[in-house]
Design an enzyme around this catalytic site. Structure first.
Site, PDB file in Angstrom:
ATOM      1  N   ASN A 136      13.112 -32.487 -24.437  1.00 35.59           N
ATOM      2  CA  ASN A 136      12.628 -31.322 -23.765  1.00 35.59           C
ATOM      3  C   ASN A 136      13.385 -29.914 -24.305  1.00 35.59           C
ATOM      4  OD1 ASN A 136      10.864 -32.393 -22.214  1.00 35.59           O
ATOM      5  ND2 ASN A 136      12.122 -32.331 -20.309  1.00 35.59           N
ATOM      6  N   LYS A 137      14.516 -30.353 -25.067  1.00 36.09           N
ATOM      7  CA  LYS A 137      15.380 -28.997 -25.501  1.00 36.09           C
ATOM      8  C   LYS A 137      14.543 -28.127 -26.759  1.00 36.09           C
ATOM      9  CE  LYS A 137      18.248 -30.466 -22.652  1.00 36.09           C
ATOM     10  NZ  LYS A 137      18.963 -31.382 -22.189  1.00 36.09           N
ATOM     11  N   ASN A 138      15.243 -27.021 -27.105  1.00 38.21           N
ATOM     12  CA  ASN A 138      14.613 -26.171 -28.021  1.00 38.21           C
ATOM     13  C   ASN A 138      14.428 -26.861 -29.328  1.00 38.21           C
ATOM     14  OD1 ASN A 138      15.270 -24.516 -25.762  1.00 38.21           O
ATOM     15  ND2 ASN A 138      15.665 -22.531 -27.124  1.00 38.21           N
ATOM     16  N   HIS A 176      17.423 -33.953 -26.577  1.00 37.98           N
ATOM     17  CA  HIS A 176      16.447 -34.282 -25.796  1.00 37.98           C
ATOM     18  C   HIS A 176      15.220 -33.814 -26.188  1.00 37.98           C
ATOM     19  CE1 HIS A 176      14.397 -34.538 -21.814  1.00 37.98           C
ATOM     20  NE2 HIS A 176      14.680 -35.715 -21.961  1.00 37.98           N
TER      21      HIS A 176
END
Ligand SMILES: *Cc1c(COP(=O)(O)O)cnc(C)c1O
Length: 373
Positions: A183-185, A181
């Site tokens: 927003n993930k790292n 997604h």
């Protein structure tokens, strides 16, 4: 307000990746194809050669993980109430029963002691979450699973690059679900992956991804199970490939910023800080739990006034209407409920400056002093 608005997160997409996506778009093949295979191979190398299959979301990877493990109606799955709602929704999606146990207030992750006590003859799996990228004690987790013959589906959506005792999350264990997604790292826009424990379950993980279809020879096609529509596009896979090679760099920068938060945050404000788990966490988020008398909504609004975005990750799942309807009630998981009401995600992403951390700490100090009165 000083300077531009600082969001709580923002992806770092480089020009090489944007060029690569353009090539995919011009190539004549944009859905699942060679880039998906390449992304899976790169992920598999990262996870010690274990098979990896990618999906169009982390949620899909979790759902497929549960189905691959044979979880369905009548089965109980032990999980945490302090996570993104997808963690529990997938358990309902396969027809099983989520059994929540409270979190450890220090780590904000599943309390393994409580998980152990929640095992019944109907328990078939544990679905732990690594909130903000902080791993659980995997030795204890797998000892409990082994003792009770449970499958483990690790929700490692936030834990890409996190480590437990030197071993990367995903390189060992049963079924591990990752999310890409935005927003993930690392991101593929939307997307996810499932790391499998061996080759045996790969065909099922593939059938569940695309309508249950099994191809053979030039024109053979068979369908025995109703699979979903969970395949990743080559467009997304190309973004993921461009991100994966930068994971170490991204996580190292996140760690530096987290260290600065620990240095600069005023302890006198009475907030609970995360455990300083350097070397273990990938610092997916830096979250503080506000003192109980502070209304989080007021904190968010005033921080926005200072030009700073604050995230909410997450309200306790069992207090959502869907879960109340299943019989869950306030008071059942006091730690998760209190943290769910008061947790605040501070800005943390690789392209942030050190001075942004200082600005967040100063603004939070100012705002919390006003709100405390
Ligand atoms: C992001 C996330 C998911 C779901 O991933 P998607 O790719 O958004 O479907 C599941 N669990 C946790 C803990 C997450 O943070």
């Amino acid at each position: 307000m000083t300077g531009a608005f600082l969001p709580f997160t923002r992806p770092s997409i480089d020009d090489e990746t944007i060029e690569g996506v353009s090539e995919v778009l011009r190539s004549g093949w944009i859905t699942s194809g060679p880039k998906v295979k390449e992304f899976e191979a790169a992920l598999s190398r990262r996870y010690d050669g274990r098979p990896v299959r990618v999906y169009n979301s982390g949620t899909a990877a979790l759902e497929v993980g549960l189905r691959v493990a044979g979880i369905g109606p009548g089965d109980e799955v032990i999980t945490t109430p302090l996570s993104w709602v997808a963690t529990a929704n997938v358990i309902l999606q396969v027809g099983a029963k989520p059994v929540f146990v409270d979190v450890d207030p220090a780590t904000r992750n599943l309390d393994l002691e409580a998980a152990q006590r929640a095992v019944t003859p109907a328990t078939r799996a544990i679905l732990p979450v690594y909130l903000a990228g902080l791993p659980l004690d995997l030795d204890r987790l797998y000892a409990i699973a082994g003792r009770h013959r449970l499958r483990v589906i690790e929700d490692a959506a936030q834990a890409i690059g996190s480590r437990w005792r030197g071993t990367e999350i995903g390189a060992r264990g049963d079924l591990i679900a990752l999310s890409f997604h935005a927003n993930k790292n690392i991101t593929s826009g939307e997307g996810g992956a499932l790391v499998l424990p061996g080759k045996a379950e790969v065909p099922l993980a593939e059938q569940l991804r695309l309508q249950g279809v099994v191809r053979s020879g030039e024109d053979g096609m068979e369908v025995e199970i109703a699979g979903g529509k969970f395949n990743l596009t080559d467009i997304a896979a190309r973004i993921g490939l461009g991100q994966l090679v930068r994971l170490e760099e991204f996580n190292a920068r996140r760690e530096q910023l987290a260290r600065r938060y620990f240095e600069r945050w005023d302890r006198a404000l009475g907030c609970e800080l995360p455990p300083p788990a350097f070397g273990e966490s990938n610092w997916h988020m830096f979250q503080v739990v506000l003192p109980e008398q502070i209304k989080r909504a007021d904190f968010i609004a005033r921080m926005r006034g200072e030009g700073i975005g604050i995230g909410v990750h997450y309200p306790a799942i069992h207090l959502f209407g869907l879960y109340r309807g299943l019989g869950f009630r306030e008071g059942q998981f006091p730690h998760a409920e209190r943290i769910g009401r008061s947790i605040a995600t501070l800005p943390l992403f690789p392209s942030m400056q050190d001075t942004d951390v200082d600005r967040v700490c100063a603004a939070a100090g100012h705002v919390l002093r006003i709100l405390r009165g």
